[in-house]
Design an enzyme around this catalytic site. Structure first.
Site, PDB file in Angstrom:
ATOM      1  CB  SER A   1      -0.927   0.029   1.206  1.00  0.00           C
ATOM      2  OG  SER A   1      -2.148  -0.558   0.864  1.00  0.00           O
TER       3      SER A   1
ATOM      4  CE  LYS B   1      -3.849   0.470  -1.572  1.00  0.00           C
ATOM      5  NZ  LYS B   1      -4.378  -0.261  -0.431  1.00  0.00           N
TER       6      LYS B   1
ATOM      7  CE1 TYR C   1      -4.340  -1.353  -5.177  1.00  0.00           C
ATOM      8  CE2 TYR C   1      -4.573  -3.731  -5.097  1.00  0.00           C
ATOM      9  CZ  TYR C   1      -4.493  -2.519  -4.450  1.00  0.00           C
ATOM     10  OH  TYR C   1      -4.544  -2.467  -3.079  1.00  0.00           O
TER      11      TYR C   1
ATOM     12  CE1 TYR D   1      -3.794   0.298   4.434  1.00  0.00           C
ATOM     13  CE2 TYR D   1      -2.846  -0.823   6.309  1.00  0.00           C
ATOM     14  CZ  TYR D   1      -2.825  -0.522   4.985  1.00  0.00           C
ATOM     15  OH  TYR D   1      -1.842  -1.033   4.205  1.00  0.00           O
TER      16      TYR D   1
ATOM     17  CB  VAL E   1      -0.185  -5.752   4.076  1.00  0.00           C
ATOM     18  CG1 VAL E   1      -1.483  -5.139   4.554  1.00  0.00           C
ATOM     19  CG2 VAL E   1      -0.195  -6.017   2.584  1.00  0.00           C
TER      20      VAL E   1
HETATM   21  N1  GLU Z   1      -1.917  -5.245  -2.235  1.00  0.00           N
HETATM   22  C1  GLU Z   1      -2.571  -5.164  -0.971  1.00  0.00           C
HETATM   23  C2  GLU Z   1      -4.064  -5.356  -1.128  1.00  0.00           C
HETATM   24  O1  GLU Z   1      -4.637  -4.858  -2.044  1.00  0.00           O
HETATM   25  C3  GLU Z   1      -2.252  -3.860  -0.359  1.00  0.00           C
HETATM   26  C4  GLU Z   1      -2.806  -3.745   1.004  1.00  0.00           C
HETATM   27  C5  GLU Z   1      -1.936  -2.973   1.929  1.00  0.00           C
HETATM   28  O2  GLU Z   1      -0.714  -2.903   1.818  1.00  0.00           O
HETATM   29  O3  GLU Z   1      -2.542  -2.418   2.816  1.00  0.00           O
HETATM   30  O4  GLU Z   1      -4.690  -6.022  -0.358  1.00  0.00           O
END
Ligand code: GLU
Length: 307
Positions: A61, A64, A186, A242, A260
């Protein structure tokens, strides 16, 4: 600063075993859990590292953040027609708000929001992975940066929930491209790997009013406007962890983004960036040792004193 990092590393050892590596992406479950690395990059070019600061890990993430910055550069405020900028208070992969909020995700840093951002970039770039890697290679001064095909495939093969969200948003007209294509992009994006030293280097523009700083400490390109960098930092502070964003903001006082893979990057505006990696996660998907390390850093460093 070096002594402080060593102290934090030594204190953090007692937290090994208190979290678990992410297992819902099978390839991530294979990462050896008891690892810790940390790097600080200052806007004046000084850098400090401790532990496994040169071990590459899956950004997940944290990408992102970079994808969002690219989209903001491309479409500007138009982006806010398709994604909000409020903390979600729900898990990173939660679907509950999407229905009541008619397919508009709360923010760009939860999965649904990131899928919309990836959709925006997919419309613009025929090869999004190459475009994103190109930007990251410039920011890290490292031409070898890449994404891990094994991890991307592992996530893509099991991305049922993300696919469901993509289709759901498509039904509300908030996804332009085919969900399969957006998911392919993604999953490759999430599988980009960096080490802590590279991650701290790559985010320095956020600590430096949007201007990149090269490895030798010289000012680089104006990657983002100063105004936009300030706003990105605000969003990282409120939405970067989050449903633990409030807790992280309280503990660290810093704009951060977690992933994660166990990485966290933090921005100390005007001063430095900090990257920390330790793959054991708490119940909300944030690195246990990473959170501890950033909290301790805040307690131990006087940024004004220029340690
Ligand atoms: N690739 C992970 C997902 O889409 C990223 C989640 C994360 O790092 O929080 O679940």
């Amino acid at each position: 600063m070096q002594a402080i990092l060593q102290q934090i590393q030594s204190e953090a050892q007692s937290l090994f075993g208190k979290g678990q590596v992410a297992s819902y992406i099978p390839a991530l479950a294979q990462v050896p859990p008891r690892q810790f690395g940390m790097a600080v990059a200052r806007v004046d070019g000084r850098t400090y590292e401790v532990g496994a600061a040169h071990t590459p890990f899956s950004l997940q993430s944290i990408t992102k953040l970079f994808a969002f910055v690219l989209a903001l550069k491309l479409v500007g405020d138009e982006l806010w027609l398709r994604v909000g900028r409020e903390p979600s208070g729900a898990a990173f992969n939660s679907m509950v708000q999407l229905e009541t909020e008619k397919g508009i995700p709360r923010n760009p840093f939860i999965n649904a929001g990131a899928l919309v951002i990836t959709d925006i970039l997919t419309t613009r770039y025929a090869h999004l992975d190459i475009a994103l890697l190109g930007a990251l290679r410039r920011l890290t001064d490292d031409a070898n940066l890449s994404w891990n095909a094994r991890i991307a495939k592992s996530e893509r093969d099991t991305a049922h929930r993300n696919m469901a969200m993509a289709y759901f948003m498509k039904s509300y007209g908030n996804l332009v491209n085919p969900p399969e294509l957006v998911l392919d992009n993604y999953c490759r994006q999430c599988a980009i790997e960096m080490n802590c030293a590279q991650l701290a280097q790559a985010t320095l523009f956020l600590a430096n009013q949007g201007r990149d700083i090269s490895k030798d400490g010289h000012p680089g390109e104006q990657f983002l406007s100063a105004d936009a960098a300030r706003r990105v930092n605000a969003l990282l502070l409120t939405c970067g962890a989050y449903d633990a964003a409030g807790d992280f903001a309280y503990r660290t006082g810093l704009p951060i983004k977690t992933g994660v893979g166990g990485g966290i990057v933090a921005v100390v505006p005007g001063k430095a960036t900090v990257a920390v990696w330790a793959p054991e996660l708490d119940g909300k998907g944030n690195s246990v040792l990473g959170g501890f390390a950033l909290e301790r850093l805040g307690e131990l460093v006087d940024w004004e004193a220029g340690v």
